[in-house]
Design a protein around this motif. Structure first.
Motif, PDB file in Angstrom:
ATOM      1  N   ARG A 134       6.696  -7.218   4.040  1.00 47.82           N
ATOM      2  CA  ARG A 134       5.719  -6.155   3.837  1.00 47.82           C
ATOM      3  C   ARG A 134       6.339  -4.836   4.286  1.00 47.82           C
ATOM      4  N   HIS A 152       0.495  -6.418  -2.668  1.00 49.31           N
ATOM      5  CA  HIS A 152       1.277  -7.623  -2.942  1.00 49.31           C
ATOM      6  C   HIS A 152       0.404  -8.572  -3.749  1.00 49.31           C
ATOM      7  N   TYR A 182      -1.920  -5.960   3.488  1.00 51.18           N
ATOM      8  CA  TYR A 182      -0.492  -5.982   3.159  1.00 51.18           C
ATOM      9  C   TYR A 182       0.375  -5.409   4.278  1.00 51.18           C
TER      10      TYR A 182
END
Length: 689
Positions: A266, A168, A294
């Motif tokens: 996530r 991310h 993440y």
């Protein structure tokens, strides 16, 4: 130099068989071995060869059942949706989740022993975007016959833990425009990548308002969902916004600062089965190798902000009392984590990057989202923590050293208790640090009951504190944390409902003892829409505030009840030897308050005015090279009798008036004001510079 060596704790009164029931550490001698035969009540399945979890041959003919303890000492892959009672990875064992297929494991406790590994993706092969890996911790009662301290129902790591969700790169980003109620499109300051339709986003409350529920406060931090993303990643469509999330303006009514938007979705998720039941927790201990990136931790952690009540034991490990609120059962918890003998590839002892620790938006009592306890040289970066009572990101005992907290986002943190010298991370603080021996840079805190940031070294000099002699070492040396300067505090930001932006407690002192400490620098701190005192100090010494930027909500100053202060150098325990340099403070009732308040101990015969107190040692306050545009730019208080040995020096400061009418019972705007009055809002003398 005196050195201290730490050894594993062994219970001398126990037999070899009984010792096997526990995994003993110097801090926790009674952690159950969930793979010991006397700690297992149901069926047991042992891996007998390398293979896939779902292959019966891996287990000698049948796969583990929902009521079973699965014991792994081989190399196993996991591509299933299954449930087990407990999972224990023994020495030589590996469980590796598929990174290309959806997986789900429902389990009570996952315990990873030394030389074993639990893996959900790797740095080189993370769980692919669009694929989900989920671990659900069961809601079930504890078995006090073998786990009276309630370590179970969670993730306990002595070996290796690798979690790598889909990267991310843009966990949170600043808006390019104000977000207003009813908006369905948000423009972003920078393009985002890795965001997907259906992702949940967090918008923090940005109001300059009293954050106390007793005064009617209800947080306006809110979630929205992505419905579309522009090709350049600079504009997103969302479900409608419910509240206004305005930015900060300067004295010319120009928007200068806007809130951030956090992406909380996530594809690796660790969550409690029932947020209102027995929740899961994590503990990463000793030489464990921890690299988590993440992942989302949802409704995790069960220690509450109420009085701790932990189970106690006799010398044989038998409980003498079963506790009701165990210490150290937090959502993410490095618990006396030393890390590997050699640093990780990135140079740190443990790594937490890009994770979301989500406590929901409803008021709850579970405290502390990310807890760093007795752990050193770690990387805590790009994480988002939401709504944990007392504090969201914590260093627990003050020994924590050389950890790097970089670019984390704390959103919404309610209080449980007052902000005072005995605050132990309960007052509602985004980043609550028990000591100052860490690197803190590029972090953001928004919507907190007490403070965005608190560095509370209160009386650490009276405690026995040790830190490693070198990175990853078991050998430790004693240190008085109060004699150390702040290692780094740079480019951090705070905004929205909060009483304080940053408060410091006994930096460079212990009580009335001052140390010949190096200067602590607060560099490029930005704060806006903070309700009370943006920067506040308690018994601190030799501080440089360099490049501080503060913005207040100017229209709110029309009310005499709104009296925010930019930098408060007023304390019942006198601050001294401070420099304010390159500050830009606009829109506050008082820009910089330099005062000497009355305290009961130094007020003779009930007089309103005080004589000099023992704390009034000579000291200098420098205010230089700054820009001030506030209702009252600098307020300097003195005592009616006895004067003060402290000096205030003002040089090369530019003053500008605010475009605001005189406020009744406050008086006219002032540039520099001095007074012998107790209240800094009665300021009859004016000096123009």
């Amino acid at each position: 130099m005196r050195l201290i060596f730490l050894f594993t704790f062994f219970q001398g009164a126990l037999s070899a068989q009984e010792l096997g029931r526990f995994i003993s550490t110097h801090s926790d001698p009674w952690i159950p071995n969930f793979g010991h035969t006397s700690n297992i009540s149901g069926p047991v399945f042992h891996s007998i060869q390398d293979g896939d979890w779902s292959d019966p041959d891996t287990w000698g003919g049948a796969t583990p059942t929902a009521d079973a303890t699965a014991m792994i000492s081989h190399l196993l892959t996991f591509s299933s949706d299954t449930e087990v009672f407990n999972l224990v990875l023994q020495s030589g064992g590996l469980l590796s989740f598929s990174t290309t297929e959806n997986t789900r494991l429902t389990v009570g406790t996952v315990q990873v022993h030394k030389n074993a590994r639990f893996e959900i993706g790797t740095l080189s092969q993370p769980v692919e975007a669009g694929v989900k890996a989920v671990v659900i911790f069961k809601d079930r009662a504890f078995d006090s016959s073998f786990d009276p301290a309630q370590y179970g129902n969670g993730l306990i790591i002595f070996g290796d833990l690798e979690i790598h969700g889909s990267p991310h790169p843009s966990p949170f980003v600043r808006l390019a425009d104000e977000a207003l109620a009813g908006d369905t499109t948000l423009n972003l300051e920078l393009p985002v990548s890795g965001w997907r339709i259906g992702d949940e986003l967090m918008l923090p409350d940005t109001r300059q308002t009293d954050p106390r529920p007793s005064r009617g406060f209800v947080s306006q931090s809110e979630r929205v969902t992505v419905t579309a993303i522009s090709g350049d990643g600079r504009s997103i469509s969302i479900t409608p916004i419910q509240h206004n999330h305005r930015g900060a303006r300067n004295g010319d009514n120009q928007i200068e600062y806007l809130p951030h938007l956090g992406n909380t979705s996530r594809n690796v998720i660790l969550r409690s089965e029932n947020p209102d039941g027995v929740r899961g927790h994590t503990q990463f201990i000793g030489r464990a190798h921890i690299d988590i990136r993440y992942a989302s931790f949802q409704d995790m952690g069960r220690t509450t902000a109420e009085a701790l009540d932990s189970t106690t034991f006799d010398a044989n490990g038998s409980p003498t009392k079963i506790g009701t609120n165990q210490v150290a059962r937090y959502a993410i918890h490095t618990h006396h984590l030393i890390g590997p003998e050699s640093p990780q590839a990135n140079g740190f002892q443990y790594t937490l990057i890009g994770n979301v620790v989500d406590g929901g938006l409803s008021p709850r009592l579970e405290k502390w989202g990310i807890t760093i306890h007795g752990s050193h040289d770690g990387l805590i970066q790009d994480n988002i923590v939401i709504n944990y009572t007392g504090a969201n990101i914590v260093t627990e005992d003050g020994s924590e050293s050389f950890n790097l907290f970089d670019h984390n986002f704390s959103i919404q943190c309610p209080a449980f208790g007052a902000l005072n010298t005995h605050d132990r991370g309960t007052a509602g603080t985004g980043f609550w640090f028990r000591g100052q021996n860490n690197y803190m840079r590029n972090n953001v805190a928004a919507d907190h009951a007490a403070s965005g940031y608190s560095i509370n070294a209160y009386r650490l000099g009276n405690e026995s504190t040790t830190i490693p002699v070198s990175q990853g070492s078991l050998t430790r040396k004693p240190v008085n944390i109060n004699t150390l300067p702040i290692l780094e505090f740079s480019n951090n930001e705070c905004y929205g409902p909060a009483f304080f932006g940053l408060d410091l407690w006994e930096i460079g002192s212990t009580g009335e003892t001052l140390y010949d400490v190096a200067v602590s620098t607060i560099k490029d701190f930005t704060a806006w829409h903070v309700r009370n005192r943006v920067i506040d100090f308690y018994r601190s010494h030799r501080i440089l505030l360099d490049g501080v930027v503060i913005r207040g909500d100017i229209p709110s100053l029309s009310s005499r009840f709104n009296n925010p202060v930019g930098i408060s150098l007023v304390s019942v325990y006198r601050v001294r030897n401070y420099t304010v340099r390159n500050a830009d403070i606009q829109g506050m009732r008082v820009g910089i308050d330099v005062g000497l308040r009355v305290t009961p101990n130094d007020t003779p015969l009930g007089s309103r005015f005080a004589l000099p107190a023992p704390q009034d040692r000579p000291g200098i306050i420098n205010i230089e090279d700054s820009y001030l545009r506030n209702y009252i730019d600098i307020s300097i208080q003195t005592r009616k009798r006895g004067g003060s040995p402290r000096q205030t020096k003002i040089s090369n400061v530019v003053f500008d008036p605010l475009n605001i009418s005189e406020v009744s019972r406050v008086g006219p705007q002032r540039t520099i004001s001095t007074s012998v009055s107790y209240t800094h809002l009665t300021l009859p003398t004016i000096y123009s510079v």
